[in-house]
Design a protein around this motif. Structure first.
Motif, PDB file in Angstrom:
ATOM      1  N   CYS A 107      13.504  86.375 -22.734  1.00 41.48           N
ATOM      2  CA  CYS A 107      12.151  86.841 -23.663  1.00 41.48           C
ATOM      3  C   CYS A 107      11.286  85.606 -22.984  1.00 41.48           C
ATOM      4  CB  CYS A 107      12.345  85.977 -24.447  1.00 41.48           C
ATOM      5  SG  CYS A 107      13.275  88.160 -25.730  1.00 41.48           S
ATOM      6  N   GLU A 108      12.220  84.107 -22.201  1.00 41.53           N
ATOM      7  CA  GLU A 108      10.602  82.901 -22.330  1.00 41.53           C
ATOM      8  C   GLU A 108       9.923  83.663 -20.754  1.00 41.53           C
ATOM      9  OE1 GLU A 108      11.649  79.849 -25.271  1.00 41.53           O
ATOM     10  OE2 GLU A 108      12.715  79.889 -23.317  1.00 41.53           O
ATOM     11  N   ALA A 109      10.938  83.952 -20.213  1.00 40.21           N
ATOM     12  CA  ALA A 109      11.046  84.762 -18.782  1.00 40.21           C
ATOM     13  C   ALA A 109      10.112  86.302 -18.350  1.00 40.21           C
ATOM     14  CB  ALA A 109      12.385  85.123 -17.699  1.00 40.21           C
ATOM     15  N   LYS A 110       9.971  86.482 -19.777  1.00 38.09           N
ATOM     16  CA  LYS A 110       9.352  88.432 -19.777  1.00 38.09           C
ATOM     17  C   LYS A 110       7.423  87.941 -19.871  1.00 38.09           C
ATOM     18  CE  LYS A 110      11.008  92.447 -19.427  1.00 38.09           C
ATOM     19  NZ  LYS A 110      12.068  93.148 -20.160  1.00 38.09           N
ATOM     20  N   HIS A 111       7.860  87.162 -21.218  1.00 41.49           N
ATOM     21  CA  HIS A 111       6.690  86.877 -22.204  1.00 41.49           C
ATOM     22  C   HIS A 111       6.388  85.816 -21.788  1.00 41.49           C
ATOM     23  CE1 HIS A 111       7.933  91.512 -22.406  1.00 41.49           C
ATOM     24  NE2 HIS A 111       9.169  91.000 -23.065  1.00 41.49           N
ATOM     25  N   GLN A 112       5.396  84.975 -22.319  1.00 42.33           N
ATOM     26  CA  GLN A 112       4.185  84.187 -22.260  1.00 42.33           C
ATOM     27  C   GLN A 112       4.346  83.829 -23.586  1.00 42.33           C
ATOM     28  OE1 GLN A 112       0.432  85.066 -20.665  1.00 42.33           O
ATOM     29  NE2 GLN A 112       1.325  84.586 -18.615  1.00 42.33           N
ATOM     30  N   VAL A 113       5.891  83.104 -23.830  1.00 46.07           N
ATOM     31  CA  VAL A 113       6.042  83.120 -25.108  1.00 46.07           C
ATOM     32  C   VAL A 113       7.369  82.187 -25.768  1.00 46.07           C
ATOM     33  CG1 VAL A 113       5.554  85.217 -26.785  1.00 46.07           C
ATOM     34  CG2 VAL A 113       8.089  85.110 -25.876  1.00 46.07           C
ATOM     35  N   GLU A 114       7.696  81.246 -27.098  1.00 50.21           N
ATOM     36  CA  GLU A 114       8.590  80.199 -27.045  1.00 50.21           C
ATOM     37  C   GLU A 114      10.003  81.135 -27.584  1.00 50.21           C
ATOM     38  OE1 GLU A 114       7.342  76.711 -28.637  1.00 50.21           O
ATOM     39  OE2 GLU A 114       9.376  75.622 -28.048  1.00 50.21           O
ATOM     40  N   ILE A 115      11.150  80.276 -27.670  1.00 54.46           N
ATOM     41  CA  ILE A 115      11.717  81.620 -28.274  1.00 54.46           C
ATOM     42  C   ILE A 115      12.734  80.088 -28.830  1.00 54.46           C
ATOM     43  CG2 ILE A 115      13.495  82.820 -29.198  1.00 54.46           C
ATOM     44  CD1 ILE A 115      12.001  85.131 -27.695  1.00 54.46           C
ATOM     45  N   ARG A 116      12.881  79.559 -30.169  1.00 58.91           N
ATOM     46  CA  ARG A 116      14.272  79.282 -30.839  1.00 58.91           C
ATOM     47  C   ARG A 116      14.901  79.568 -31.117  1.00 58.91           C
ATOM     48  NH1 ARG A 116      10.427  74.264 -32.723  1.00 58.91           N
ATOM     49  NH2 ARG A 116       8.471  73.744 -31.741  1.00 58.91           N
ATOM     50  N   THR A 117      16.648  78.825 -30.848  1.00 56.79           N
ATOM     51  CA  THR A 117      17.348  79.470 -31.526  1.00 56.79           C
ATOM     52  C   THR A 117      17.743  78.843 -32.197  1.00 56.79           C
ATOM     53  OG1 THR A 117      18.438  78.317 -30.213  1.00 56.79           O
ATOM     54  CG2 THR A 117      18.038  80.781 -28.816  1.00 56.79           C
ATOM     55  N   LEU A 118      18.549  79.280 -32.985  1.00 56.59           N
ATOM     56  CA  LEU A 118      19.250  78.556 -34.726  1.00 56.59           C
ATOM     57  C   LEU A 118      20.311  78.727 -34.550  1.00 56.59           C
ATOM     58  CD1 LEU A 118      19.376  76.736 -36.984  1.00 56.59           C
ATOM     59  CD2 LEU A 118      18.247  78.311 -38.314  1.00 56.59           C
ATOM     60  N   VAL A 119      21.264  78.221 -34.452  1.00 62.22           N
ATOM     61  CA  VAL A 119      23.147  78.863 -34.556  1.00 62.22           C
ATOM     62  C   VAL A 119      23.860  78.052 -35.718  1.00 62.22           C
ATOM     63  CG1 VAL A 119      25.566  78.856 -33.548  1.00 62.22           C
ATOM     64  CG2 VAL A 119      23.690  77.985 -31.887  1.00 62.22           C
ATOM     65  N   LEU A 120      23.802  79.407 -36.326  1.00 65.61           N
ATOM     66  CA  LEU A 120      24.067  79.299 -38.520  1.00 65.61           C
ATOM     67  C   LEU A 120      24.391  81.291 -38.249  1.00 65.61           C
ATOM     68  CD1 LEU A 120      23.529  77.397 -40.435  1.00 65.61           C
ATOM     69  CD2 LEU A 120      21.315  78.593 -40.847  1.00 65.61           C
ATOM     70  N   ASP A 121      25.493  80.572 -39.711  1.00 63.51           N
ATOM     71  CA  ASP A 121      26.385  81.189 -40.172  1.00 63.51           C
ATOM     72  C   ASP A 121      25.128  81.300 -42.000  1.00 63.51           C
ATOM     73  OD1 ASP A 121      27.775  83.095 -41.961  1.00 63.51           O
ATOM     74  OD2 ASP A 121      30.160  81.998 -41.143  1.00 63.51           O
ATOM     75  N   LEU A 122      24.994  82.471 -41.816  1.00 64.86           N
ATOM     76  CA  LEU A 122      24.160  82.765 -42.857  1.00 64.86           C
ATOM     77  C   LEU A 122      25.223  83.239 -44.107  1.00 64.86           C
ATOM     78  CD1 LEU A 122      21.186  84.857 -41.014  1.00 64.86           C
ATOM     79  CD2 LEU A 122      21.055  82.776 -42.170  1.00 64.86           C
ATOM     80  N   LEU A 123      26.550  82.743 -43.908  1.00 64.85           N
ATOM     81  CA  LEU A 123      27.116  82.733 -45.040  1.00 64.85           C
ATOM     82  C   LEU A 123      27.462  81.396 -45.561  1.00 64.85           C
ATOM     83  CD1 LEU A 123      29.915  86.117 -44.497  1.00 64.85           C
ATOM     84  CD2 LEU A 123      27.699  85.378 -45.958  1.00 64.85           C
ATOM     85  N   ASP A 124      26.966  80.545 -44.917  1.00 66.26           N
ATOM     86  CA  ASP A 124      27.328  78.989 -45.404  1.00 66.26           C
ATOM     87  C   ASP A 124      26.457  78.943 -46.523  1.00 66.26           C
ATOM     88  OD1 ASP A 124      29.128  78.459 -42.903  1.00 66.26           O
ATOM     89  OD2 ASP A 124      27.529  77.630 -41.999  1.00 66.26           O
ATOM     90  N   SER A 125      27.150  77.624 -47.527  1.00 67.21           N
ATOM     91  CA  SER A 125      26.264  77.848 -48.144  1.00 67.21           C
ATOM     92  C   SER A 125      25.139  76.529 -48.221  1.00 67.21           C
ATOM     93  CB  SER A 125      27.161  77.032 -49.336  1.00 67.21           C
ATOM     94  OG  SER A 125      27.713  75.589 -49.107  1.00 67.21           O
ATOM     95  N   GLY A 126      24.774  75.966 -47.451  1.00 67.83           N
ATOM     96  CA  GLY A 126      23.440  75.005 -46.640  1.00 67.83           C
ATOM     97  C   GLY A 126      22.895  76.129 -46.530  1.00 67.83           C
ATOM     98  N   ALA A 127      23.209  77.534 -45.515  1.00 71.05           N
ATOM     99  CA  ALA A 127      22.044  77.708 -45.171  1.00 71.05           C
ATOM    100  C   ALA A 127      20.912  78.243 -44.635  1.00 71.05           C
ATOM    101  CB  ALA A 127      23.163  79.547 -44.379  1.00 71.05           C
ATOM    102  N   PHE A 128      20.201  78.331 -46.701  1.00 76.01           N
ATOM    103  CA  PHE A 128      19.260  78.746 -46.967  1.00 76.01           C
ATOM    104  C   PHE A 128      18.405  77.547 -46.427  1.00 76.01           C
ATOM    105  CE2 PHE A 128      15.747  77.916 -49.834  1.00 76.01           C
ATOM    106  CZ  PHE A 128      15.186  78.527 -49.924  1.00 76.01           C
ATOM    107  N   ASP A 129      18.630  76.159 -46.823  1.00 75.19           N
ATOM    108  CA  ASP A 129      17.932  74.232 -46.541  1.00 75.19           C
ATOM    109  C   ASP A 129      17.981  74.476 -44.985  1.00 75.19           C
ATOM    110  OD1 ASP A 129      18.501  74.237 -49.144  1.00 75.19           O
ATOM    111  OD2 ASP A 129      20.068  72.753 -49.046  1.00 75.19           O
ATOM    112  N   ARG A 130      19.051  74.904 -44.640  1.00 72.03           N
ATOM    113  CA  ARG A 130      19.069  75.204 -43.119  1.00 72.03           C
ATOM    114  C   ARG A 130      17.671  75.602 -42.489  1.00 72.03           C
ATOM    115  NH1 ARG A 130      23.951  74.932 -39.318  1.00 72.03           N
ATOM    116  NH2 ARG A 130      22.148  74.631 -37.643  1.00 72.03           N
TER     117      ARG A 130
END
Ligand code: NAP
Length: 283
Positions: free
Chosen positions: A61-84
């Motif tokens: 996406c960054e190569a194709k469009h002039q935008v920034e993509i940030r990634t967050l590797v996270l299991d949304l089932l983890d109990s602390g997921a919302f805070d992360r």
């Protein structure tokens, strides 16, 4: 972003940018959402468990469009997921939330443990409610924004063998429909997408048979993501695809609920839909 964005694209960016967050944004429909929003000039935070897929999508996406993509590797089932998620986005101006992640979990309800059924509710109901509350509050303070919740045709009546999943999708539909009215007062557009079959890797892995009564129409992830972006600010709840709308009209308005449940049971049985990775997902 395109070099010469149209007025419509500029309006989208002004209303829902500069950042979007896609929960469940590494593959299938989630990846299609990331691509769609990047092509409309939004920077995107993509959240999912598979870091490799997220990294590939970011590079693409960054190569194709002039935008920034940030990634967050996270299991949304983890109990602390919302805070992360809150922590990772605290310095970003998020104008659009897409909650796409879901635990499909097809199978006989009582054959699966209660821990698994609980995880289905956590990922499909609790997390979208929490993130809608958090980002909705921030959008209210800035006076604009958008939220897309993913639901399904299974939200409209009981769906045997995907009963808990269908119930969670009904939760999203009813939550979003109610909030559509409330949040409109704060300049926030809410839309709920009640999709039929989408040809995502998840769905393809999960079924092996052929429907004998009505073959469900299939849509590509790209088509569904584009329709959902177009529906923002226009409809509280929508069914993408003409054939899906027609089928849902028949099942809701012309058939009894009992007949609709039986038709759903037969279709799921015929398709042999089964979530084979379900037990592994909760460990
Ligand atoms: N596919 C269909 O036929 C269909 C039909 C109607 C409605 N829908 C709805 O459309 C949405 C997408 O459908 P899909 O299941 O086919 O999925 P998809 O968009 O192809 O993939 C689901 C996304 O959620 C992420 N995800 C799953 N579990 C997660 C977890 N515990 N933590 C963080 N991220 C997680 C996955 O990435 P990782 O594996 O990398 O974590 C992936 O990026 C769902 O809300 C579904 O209910 C789908």
């Amino acid at each position: 972003m395109k070099n010469n964005p149209t007025k419509k694209e500029n309006r989208f960016r002004a209303g829902y940018g500069p950042w979007a967050l896609v929960a469940g944004g590494s593959t299938g429909l989630g990846a299609a959402y990331v691509r769609e929003l990047a092509s409309r000039g939004l920077n995107v935070v993509a959240v999912a468990r598979n870091g490799e897929k997220l990294a590939g999508l970011k590079a693409e996406c960054e190569a194709k469009h002039q935008v920034e993509i940030r990634t967050l590797v996270l299991d949304l089932l983890d109990s602390g997921a919302f805070d992360r998620v809150v922590d990772a986005t605290k310095e970003l101006d998020i104008g659009l939330l897409v909650y796409n992640a879901a635990f499909p979990n097809a199978g006989v309800f009582l054959d699966r443990g209660v821990e698994l059924q609980r995880s289905v509710v956590t990922l499909n109901c609790l997390r979208p409610m929490e993130l809608t509350h958090h980002f909705g509050s921030l959008m209210k303070a800035r006076g604009k924004g958008g939220i897309i919740l993913m639901s399904s045709l299974t939200a409209f009546n009981g769906s045997p063998y995907i009963a808990n999943y269908g119930a969670t999708k009904a939760f999203n539909m009813i939550l979003g429909e109610g909030l559509w009215y409330e949040l409109k007062q704060n300049g926030i557009d809410m839309t709920v997408c009640c999709a039929g079959v989408i040809t995502t890797p998840n769905f393809d892995e999960g079924f092996s048979g052929k429907a004998s009564l009505i073959e469900p129409p299939k849509m590509s992830p790209e088509e569904v993501a584009r329709r959902a972006a177009e529906m923002l600010g226009r409809k509280a709840v929508f069914v993408p695809g003409g054939m899906n709308s027609f089928l849902s009209f028949i099942m809701r308005r012309l058939m009894s609920r009992r007949a609709a449940v039986k038709l759903m049971a037969k279709t799921v049985e015929d398709l042999s839909i089964e979530d084979r990775q379900a037990e592994q997902r909760v460990g």
